[in-house]
Design a protein around this motif. Structure first.
Motif, short mmCIF file in Angstrom:
data_model
loop_
_atom_site.label_atom_id
_atom_site.label_comp_id
_atom_site.label_asym_id
_atom_site.label_seq_id
_atom_site.Cartn_x
_atom_site.Cartn_y
_atom_site.Cartn_z
N THR A 21 0.85 -1.20 0.00
CA THR A 21 0.00 0.00 0.00
C THR A 21 0.88 1.24 0.00
OG1 THR A 21 -1.76 1.21 1.16
CG2 THR A 21 -0.21 0.03 2.53
N HIS A 22 0.34 2.34 -0.54
CA HIS A 22 1.02 3.63 -0.51
C HIS A 22 0.46 4.52 0.60
CE1 HIS A 22 1.94 2.91 -5.05
NE2 HIS A 22 2.80 2.32 -4.27
N LEU A 67 -1.92 3.44 7.21
CA LEU A 67 -2.26 2.02 7.28
C LEU A 67 -1.03 1.19 7.63
CD1 LEU A 67 -4.31 -0.28 6.87
CD2 LEU A 67 -3.80 -0.21 4.43
N LEU A 68 0.10 1.50 6.99
CA LEU A 68 1.34 0.77 7.26
C LEU A 68 1.76 0.90 8.72
CD1 LEU A 68 3.37 1.68 4.04
CD2 LEU A 68 2.49 -0.57 4.64
N ARG A 69 1.67 2.12 9.24
CA ARG A 69 2.09 2.34 10.63
C ARG A 69 1.18 1.61 11.62
NH1 ARG A 69 2.17 8.28 9.10
NH2 ARG A 69 4.17 8.54 8.08
N ILE A 115 -0.66 -1.22 11.05
CA ILE A 115 -0.84 -2.66 10.88
C ILE A 115 0.47 -3.45 10.95
CG2 ILE A 115 -1.74 -4.46 9.35
CD1 ILE A 115 -3.86 -2.51 10.52
N SER A 116 1.54 -2.96 10.32
CA SER A 116 2.71 -3.82 10.08
C SER A 116 3.54 -4.08 11.33
CB SER A 116 3.60 -3.19 9.01
OG SER A 116 4.19 -2.00 9.51
N ASN A 117 4.16 -5.27 11.37
CA ASN A 117 5.18 -5.56 12.39
C ASN A 117 6.48 -6.04 11.76
OD1 ASN A 117 4.59 -8.23 11.70
ND2 ASN A 117 3.42 -8.63 13.58
N LYS A 118 6.51 -6.15 10.42
CA LYS A 118 7.72 -6.44 9.66
C LYS A 118 7.66 -5.68 8.34
CE LYS A 118 8.98 -11.12 11.22
NZ LYS A 118 9.15 -12.54 10.80
N VAL A 119 8.82 -5.35 7.79
CA VAL A 119 8.87 -4.60 6.53
C VAL A 119 9.86 -5.26 5.59
CG1 VAL A 119 9.39 -2.37 5.46
CG2 VAL A 119 8.34 -2.43 7.73
N VAL A 120 9.43 -5.45 4.33
CA VAL A 120 10.34 -5.85 3.25
C VAL A 120 10.46 -4.68 2.30
CG1 VAL A 120 10.60 -7.27 1.19
CG2 VAL A 120 10.07 -8.33 3.35
N SER A 121 11.68 -4.18 2.14
CA SER A 121 11.94 -3.06 1.23
C SER A 121 12.61 -3.59 -0.03
CB SER A 121 12.85 -2.05 1.94
OG SER A 121 13.25 -1.03 1.05
N GLY A 168 10.74 -5.12 12.35
CA GLY A 168 10.11 -4.07 13.14
C GLY A 168 8.97 -3.46 12.35
N SER A 169 8.22 -2.58 12.99
CA SER A 169 7.06 -1.97 12.34
C SER A 169 7.51 -0.96 11.29
CB SER A 169 6.19 -1.26 13.38
OG SER A 169 6.89 -0.13 13.90
N TYR A 170 6.55 -0.50 10.49
CA TYR A 170 6.86 0.49 9.46
C TYR A 170 7.34 1.79 10.10
CZ TYR A 170 6.36 3.71 5.56
OH TYR A 170 6.61 4.65 4.60
#
Length: 601
Positions: A513-514, A518-520, A522-528, A539-541
């Motif tokens: 998502t852009h 929402l990212l902040r 919901i997420s607990n891991k990030v793939v860049s 870690g979270s976004y």
């Protein structure tokens, strides 16, 4: 001084009132956000300001000449075959001099006639006087900054992707250096990096901005004030979306207290009226010409009864309506039993389309409870990675392994599978074991209320169809939700409902998502994804945002701090009780304090 002023404006669409009592004032150098639910008429209002559509009532005053207004509308995609770079430059006065100079330059290759040479020299002198070559450098620099690189410059405008068209429109507008900018959803199709860059550009822009957006982070970054549009008019709030939200919550709290006080007063007056009526009836039955005291008492009750009735009428005249409750998800979500730790593994995965390598040597492990945000620039391979993870496409190299009990819910597939001949209620009733009463409650939670549930899906907007697809996906008994741009086409209320639903969801989530909000949340891991590589951040976004801002030295200190904090917890939990342990605990604690001070300073 204001540049744009609207007073008591109303507009209609096909003879039906859209909104009324719209009053907006935009002052010089302000950046004003216009927000509201889908269908309230934000785009129509912008068209009214620009004179593209007529207003029915009210006044619009603009102190800026038309040529000094730069604007971008959602529906302004033009089917032109001009190459991207030429399309961007086309409306600038320098472009026509550039075309003339290029024509004479070409003639010079075939002719050395004095007239041709003279025309060429005149054209060159004029172009140099306009700083034409500096202007061309500025164009190319701006194209680079917004993410339109030389390999795209020769592509016809009509052949560009949605994101590339948006970037081209923004570049074209920026080159004209307008005094007033009006933007309708300028971040549509833009990735996070370009949205952030646009925000910085607008913050440094020496002019006035009026923009429509559903991107809450973008509004927070840009807006100095925010107008909310409803069918009954507009209201101004200071600051961006977060400030607007706080002010709205305070308004709601105040209105709720006033409503409760009003209802207590209404109850008190109604009881008093009833009581005086009873006393009047009782007193009048005893009253007679020979009993002046009873007559006097009856008259007194009538006066009091009439006074209370008038007080009740005044209360009705100034009636405070009951505040609408914010919709909440009223349903228990229980995915099928799934106790395994591992869901999906990608081992040394690479994917190419013909000769174009998209991602290379990706190793990724998705576990139960993961809420994975997949981020990266447009074209970096986010959607490709999602399709590889769920088995829609196969890798050229490497292996993707699924747990045999995994049940995947894919948003895009759910959207494609909606039966448009159904009503909204009929479509939701197709979910196994769904009762009609539960379906009505669920639909109300997702902003489909009362008679709305009987609308045919074919008549709905794209945003409404996406909401239905999300409801079906959410209650599909999946233990993994895969969401590729789930909030596209959603207004802010719909986005907040989706966020609440995903917070409550007990399964795992993979999402592109852009929307930073929402990212902040919901997420607990990030793939860049960058340079065809997938970099995992544990870690979270929000933590990732902070992490990417750190210098290498700061990151080294942060890594050491995390190790020391873990060691400190282990030492405190130790059952040993001797001086060496106490000394070590003290030493670690002092080192933690030292590093925290260095990071803070």
């Amino acid at each position: 001084m204001y540049l744009l002023k609207m007073n008591e404006v109303s507009m209609e669409v096909d003879g039906k009132p859209l909104f009324q009592n719209v009053s907006i004032e935009v002052k010089e150098n302000e950046r004003v956000a216009l927000i509201g639910e889908n269908g309230t008429g934000k785009t129509t209002l912008i068209k009214g300001i620009l004179g593209i559509e007529s207003i029915n009532n009210g006044q619009i005053s603009c102190k800026v000449e038309n040529y000094q207004i730069g604007y971008i509308l959602q529906e302004s995609d033009i089917d032109v075959q001009l190459p991207l770079k030429d399309w961007v430059m086309h409306d600038h006065p320098n472009y026509f001099h550039k075309v003339d100079l290029e024509a004479y330059t070409e003639q010079m290759q075939y002719s050395s006639h004095p007239i041709v040479i003279e025309k060429y020299n005149e054209s060159l002198k004029k172009y140099l006087g306009l700083d034409g070559y500096q202007w061309e450098i500025k164009v190319e620099k701006l194209l680079h900054q917004i993410g339109l690189y030389p390999e795209t410059w020769a592509i016809p405008f009509s052949k560009l992707s949605g994101g590339q068209k948006t970037k081209a429109k923004l570049t074209k507008m920026m080159l004209l250096n307008p005094k007033l900018i009006i933007l309708d959803e300028p971040t549509n199709h833009l990735d996070l990096q370009t949205t952030e860059w646009l925000g910085h550009w607008l913050l440094n822009y020496k002019g006035t901005v009026l923009f429509i957006s559903h991107e809450r982070s973008f509004i927070d970054q840009i807006a100095t004030s925010t107008y909310e549009l409803t069918d009954n008019g507009t209201k101004r709030y200071s600051g961006g979306y977060s400030s607007f939200k706080k002010q709205k919550e305070l308004e709601l709290k105040t209105q709720t207290l006033q409503y409760e006080k009003q209802e207590q007063e209404r109850k008190k007056l109604s009881q008093a009226i009833q009581q005086y009526k009873q006393w009047y009836v009782k007193a009048s039955s005893k009253a007679s010409v020979r009993d002046p005291y009873a007559q006097k008492k009856t008259t007194k009750h009538v006066k009091k009864y009439k006074a209370k009735e008038k007080a009740l009428e005044r209360l009705k005249e100034n009636e405070i309506t009951k505040p609408a409750e914010n919709p909440t998800i009223k349903a228990d979500i229980t995915p099928g039993d799934f106790f395994a730790k591992d869901l999906i593994r990608l081992e040394n995965v690479s994917k190419s389309y013909e000769k174009y390598l998209v991602i290379q040597d990706v190793n990724l492990h998705l576990e139960r409870g993961d809420r994975l945000a997949v981020i990266g620039e447009n074209g970096s391979g986010k959607t490709t990675l999602l399709k590889l993870m769920i088995g829609l496409i196969k890798p050229n190299i490497g292996e993707v392994k699924h747990h045999p009990q995994i049940k995947i819910g894919h948003f895009s597939q759910e959207l494609q599978n909606i039966n448009t001949t159904n009503t909204i209620l009929d479509e939701i009733m197709e979910i196994p074991r769904m009762k009609q009463s539960d379906a009505r409650n669920i639909l109300a939670s997702f902003l489909f209320r009362k008679e709305d549930v009987f609308k045919q899906i074919s008549d709905l907007s794209m945003g409404e169809k996406c909401r239905i697809a999300f409801v079906k996906l959410y209650f599909s008994n999946a233990n993994l939700l895969v969401l590729d741009e789930p909030t596209n086409y959603f207004d802010i209320p719909s986005r907040e409902i989706i966020e609440e639903a995903l917070v409550q969801y007990p399964g795992s989530i993979v999402m592109v998502t852009h929307d930073p909000y929402l990212l902040r949340k919901i997420s607990n891991k990030v793939v860049s994804l960058k340079n065809k590589q997938a970099n995992l951040y544990l870690g979270s976004y929000q933590e990732w945002e902070e992490h990417k801002m750190l210098s290498p030295k700061q990151q080294q200190l942060k890594n050491e701090l995390e190790r020391l904090e873990l060691k400190y917890s282990e030492l405190l939990a130790s059952e040993l009780d001797d001086d060496s342990l106490l000394n070590e605990i003290q030493s670690v604690k002092e080192r933690i304090g030292f590093i925290q001070d260095k990071l803070n300073n």
